[in-house]
Scaffold this active site. Sequence first.
Site, mmCIF file in Angstrom:
data_model
loop_
_atom_site.group_PDB
_atom_site.id
_atom_site.type_symbol
_atom_site.label_atom_id
_atom_site.label_comp_id
_atom_site.label_asym_id
_atom_site.label_seq_id
_atom_site.Cartn_x
_atom_site.Cartn_y
_atom_site.Cartn_z
ATOM 1 N N GLY A 82 -1.175 4.616 -5.753
ATOM 2 C CA GLY A 82 -0.939 3.162 -5.751
ATOM 3 C C GLY A 82 -0.016 2.686 -6.858
ATOM 4 O O GLY A 82 1.178 2.986 -6.864
ATOM 5 N N LYS A 106 -1.401 13.167 -0.449
ATOM 6 C CA LYS A 106 -0.801 12.803 -1.742
ATOM 7 C C LYS A 106 -0.486 14.040 -2.582
ATOM 8 O O LYS A 106 0.579 14.110 -3.204
ATOM 9 C CB LYS A 106 -1.749 11.866 -2.498
ATOM 10 C CG LYS A 106 -1.888 10.500 -1.809
ATOM 11 C CD LYS A 106 -3.049 9.725 -2.389
ATOM 12 C CE LYS A 106 -3.218 8.373 -1.731
ATOM 13 N NZ LYS A 106 -4.524 7.758 -2.035
ATOM 14 N N LYS A 109 1.890 7.683 2.822
ATOM 15 C CA LYS A 109 1.773 9.107 2.423
ATOM 16 C C LYS A 109 1.535 10.016 3.606
ATOM 17 O O LYS A 109 1.987 11.166 3.625
ATOM 18 C CB LYS A 109 0.672 9.282 1.373
ATOM 19 C CG LYS A 109 -0.703 8.765 1.762
ATOM 20 C CD LYS A 109 -0.941 7.371 1.257
ATOM 21 C CE LYS A 109 -2.180 6.761 1.863
ATOM 22 N NZ LYS A 109 -2.683 5.634 1.151
ATOM 23 N N VAL A 152 1.645 7.559 -3.579
ATOM 24 C CA VAL A 152 0.688 8.368 -4.344
ATOM 25 C C VAL A 152 0.148 7.551 -5.508
ATOM 26 O O VAL A 152 0.917 7.031 -6.328
ATOM 27 C CB VAL A 152 1.345 9.665 -4.891
ATOM 28 C CG1 VAL A 152 0.311 10.501 -5.642
ATOM 29 C CG2 VAL A 152 1.967 10.475 -3.769
HETATM 30 P P1 NDP Z 1 -3.116 -2.831 6.871
HETATM 31 O O1 NDP Z 1 -3.788 -2.324 8.083
HETATM 32 O O2 NDP Z 1 -3.823 -3.798 6.004
HETATM 33 O O3 NDP Z 1 -1.713 -3.492 7.288
HETATM 34 C C1 NDP Z 1 -0.877 -2.983 8.286
HETATM 35 C C2 NDP Z 1 -0.315 -4.159 9.059
HETATM 36 O O4 NDP Z 1 0.652 -3.686 9.990
HETATM 37 C C3 NDP Z 1 -1.384 -4.893 9.882
HETATM 38 O O5 NDP Z 1 -1.255 -6.283 9.737
HETATM 39 C C4 NDP Z 1 -1.090 -4.429 11.301
HETATM 40 O O6 NDP Z 1 -1.504 -5.346 12.294
HETATM 41 C C5 NDP Z 1 0.422 -4.313 11.257
HETATM 42 N N1 NDP Z 1 0.964 -3.518 12.340
HETATM 43 C C6 NDP Z 1 0.409 -2.454 12.988
HETATM 44 N N2 NDP Z 1 1.239 -1.986 13.939
HETATM 45 C C7 NDP Z 1 2.352 -2.756 13.902
HETATM 46 C C8 NDP Z 1 3.569 -2.780 14.643
HETATM 47 N N3 NDP Z 1 3.821 -1.901 15.606
HETATM 48 N N4 NDP Z 1 4.480 -3.719 14.343
HETATM 49 C C9 NDP Z 1 4.253 -4.641 13.357
HETATM 50 N N5 NDP Z 1 3.101 -4.661 12.628
HETATM 51 C C10 NDP Z 1 2.172 -3.745 12.892
HETATM 52 O O7 NDP Z 1 -2.645 -1.539 6.035
HETATM 53 P P2 NDP Z 1 -2.420 -1.440 4.461
HETATM 54 O O8 NDP Z 1 -1.608 -2.575 3.987
HETATM 55 O O9 NDP Z 1 -3.698 -1.137 3.787
HETATM 56 O O10 NDP Z 1 -1.569 -0.081 4.387
HETATM 57 C C11 NDP Z 1 -0.194 -0.044 4.697
HETATM 58 C C12 NDP Z 1 0.357 1.297 4.242
HETATM 59 O O11 NDP Z 1 0.186 1.425 2.845
HETATM 60 C C13 NDP Z 1 -0.344 2.523 4.840
HETATM 61 O O12 NDP Z 1 0.594 3.544 5.029
HETATM 62 C C14 NDP Z 1 -1.348 2.912 3.758
HETATM 63 O O13 NDP Z 1 -1.707 4.280 3.804
HETATM 64 C C15 NDP Z 1 -0.535 2.612 2.529
HETATM 65 N N6 NDP Z 1 -1.288 2.366 1.313
HETATM 66 C C16 NDP Z 1 -2.304 1.476 1.307
HETATM 67 C C17 NDP Z 1 -2.974 1.188 0.146
HETATM 68 C C18 NDP Z 1 -4.072 0.194 0.082
HETATM 69 O O14 NDP Z 1 -4.600 -0.028 -0.995
HETATM 70 N N7 NDP Z 1 -4.452 -0.442 1.182
HETATM 71 C C19 NDP Z 1 -2.601 1.857 -1.112
HETATM 72 C C20 NDP Z 1 -1.485 2.768 -1.004
HETATM 73 C C21 NDP Z 1 -0.866 3.016 0.169
HETATM 74 P P3 NDP Z 1 -2.955 -5.119 12.988
HETATM 75 O O15 NDP Z 1 -3.937 -5.185 11.885
HETATM 76 O O16 NDP Z 1 -3.019 -6.230 13.962
HETATM 77 O O17 NDP Z 1 -2.910 -3.742 13.624
HETATM 78 N N1 HSE Z 2 -7.392 4.911 0.944
HETATM 79 C C1 HSE Z 2 -6.645 5.161 -0.232
HETATM 80 C C2 HSE Z 2 -7.595 5.343 -1.401
HETATM 81 C C3 HSE Z 2 -5.704 4.003 -0.490
HETATM 82 O O1 HSE Z 2 -8.794 5.102 -1.247
HETATM 83 O O2 HSE Z 2 -7.161 5.777 -2.454
HETATM 84 C C4 HSE Z 2 -4.666 4.299 -1.497
HETATM 85 O O3 HSE Z 2 -3.761 5.254 -1.053
#
Ligand code: NDP
Ligand code: HSE
Length: 442
Positions: free
Chosen positions: A140, A211, A111, A138
């Site tokens: 989840g 969002k 987002k 937005v």
């Molecule tokens: P995480 O930090 O858990 O996962 C991101 C992953 O990407 C990590 O393993 C990270 O590695 C890796 N990474 C970072 N930089 C690179 C790169 N250059 N090349 C390859 N891999 C890379 O994030 P989330 O899964 O929580 O979130 C992902 C997306 O989803 C974000 O945009 C977030 O806003 C969105 N989102 C998340 C939600 C949630 O519940 N968590 C809900 C809704 C949306 P390392 O950790 O080593 O940096």
């Molecule tokens: N950090 C966000 C939240 C994750 O707490 O709602 C989902 O977008």
Amino acid sequence: MKPINVGLLGIGTVGGGTFTVLRRNAEEIARRAGRPIRITVVADKNLDLARQMTEDRGQRTEEVRLTDDAFSVVADPEVDIVIELIGGYGVAKELVLKAIANGKHVVTANKALLATHGNEIFKAAQDKGVMVAFEAAVAGGIPIIKALREGLSANRIQWIAGIINGTTNFILSEMRDKGLSFDAVLKEAQRLGYAEADPTFDIEGVDAAHKITILSALAFGIPMQFDKAYIEGISKLDATDIRYAEQLGYRIKLLGITKRTAEGVELRVHPTLIPSKRLIANVEGAMNAVLVQGDAVGSTLYYGKGAGAEPTASAVIADLVDVTRMHTADPEHRVPHLAFQPDQLSDLPILPMDEVTTSYYLRLRVQDKPGVLADITRILADEQISIDAVIQKEPGEDEDQTDLILLTHQTREKRINAAIAKVEALPVVAGKVTRLRLEELG
Ligand code: NDP
Ligand code: HSE
């Protein structure tokens, strides 16, 4: 049927959930999509994590290439769809634009990226004839993007109000229910994977503003204008106000609000009093809910998990299915990125906060003596602010000051600000006035 090939960038919380659900429900998903959806390559900075996440109980079951070079994935001629789950607007933006330039469809949950660079990304995608899908960006797992873009397309949307940040809703709920400290609850939200990498984005309302910017664009057919959103988080919220609000029949929630008015569009995030009797006021914990008011349908409410590995994966995979189904369709016949045809976006202005109309909760520390209330109400009357309720608390023993709480009817923000400045200058008023916004959401 030949599988569609997917490259996954980032196998953290959401990436891991996506891999797991896609594996678990592969057959069911293929029956829906019309062909198997196969992740052929995963890129993550942490290859050990990628290895671990792609194994099934310690066994390698799929043919998945692992790499730490995400750029090799967006250039891979075998990849049809790129899922971006890295986050942020640095490398993620570069990767998304490169994927589009290479003719790949993109699915993202990012987002922050879309609210700030969505206009550029959608333009690039439209020029290239590829799809950018973002249901997970937005709320989840709640299919709110689908509802706005398709299910409600008959309506003139009037307003949207949403609890669209799970972390802050979890913090507010736990503080109210269990009397836990802000810091303890935040740590728990981080442990559960709700909070952003930088939790100030959650607490200060930035994530909710990303969002609501996206929802506003979809509801009113306007470009993304995150830079014009008014943002206020929960870090300065006082437990006293949560308690007083409750006594008055209200709950305080961090709401993202966007409204169409005669003068323009309101786009704002702030802690808001809402009547406890509203369904949305009873959305607790990390749950999300979005209330949409359309002219034909009336109010509709969407509720569910707004964060976490599998709920978010549910939305990511729904996008994969949509893209797979529409893959071969003529780009002109796909659902437009922002719900309205790209040449039909409107330039409705986003209203500055001073011009926003809402009701207010005011808490003042005043001297407990005759004439004080009259002085304050006169100032409000001079600003044409109508009072809905006044409550004066009993002063504590040996205290000559007490809390005065006022609820106002709707007024413009600039009027309440002018009144507050005058009230604070009264010698009988101690310190600053606490001002919170109140929405009836009726
Ligand atoms: P995480 O930090 O858990 O996962 C991101 C992953 O990407 C990590 O393993 C990270 O590695 C890796 N990474 C970072 N930089 C690179 C790169 N250059 N090349 C390859 N891999 C890379 O994030 P989330 O899964 O929580 O979130 C992902 C997306 O989803 C974000 O945009 C977030 O806003 C969105 N989102 C998340 C939600 C949630 O519940 N968590 C809900 C809704 C949306 P390392 O950790 O080593 O940096
Ligand atoms: N950090 C966000 C939240 C994750 O707490 O709602 C989902 O977008």
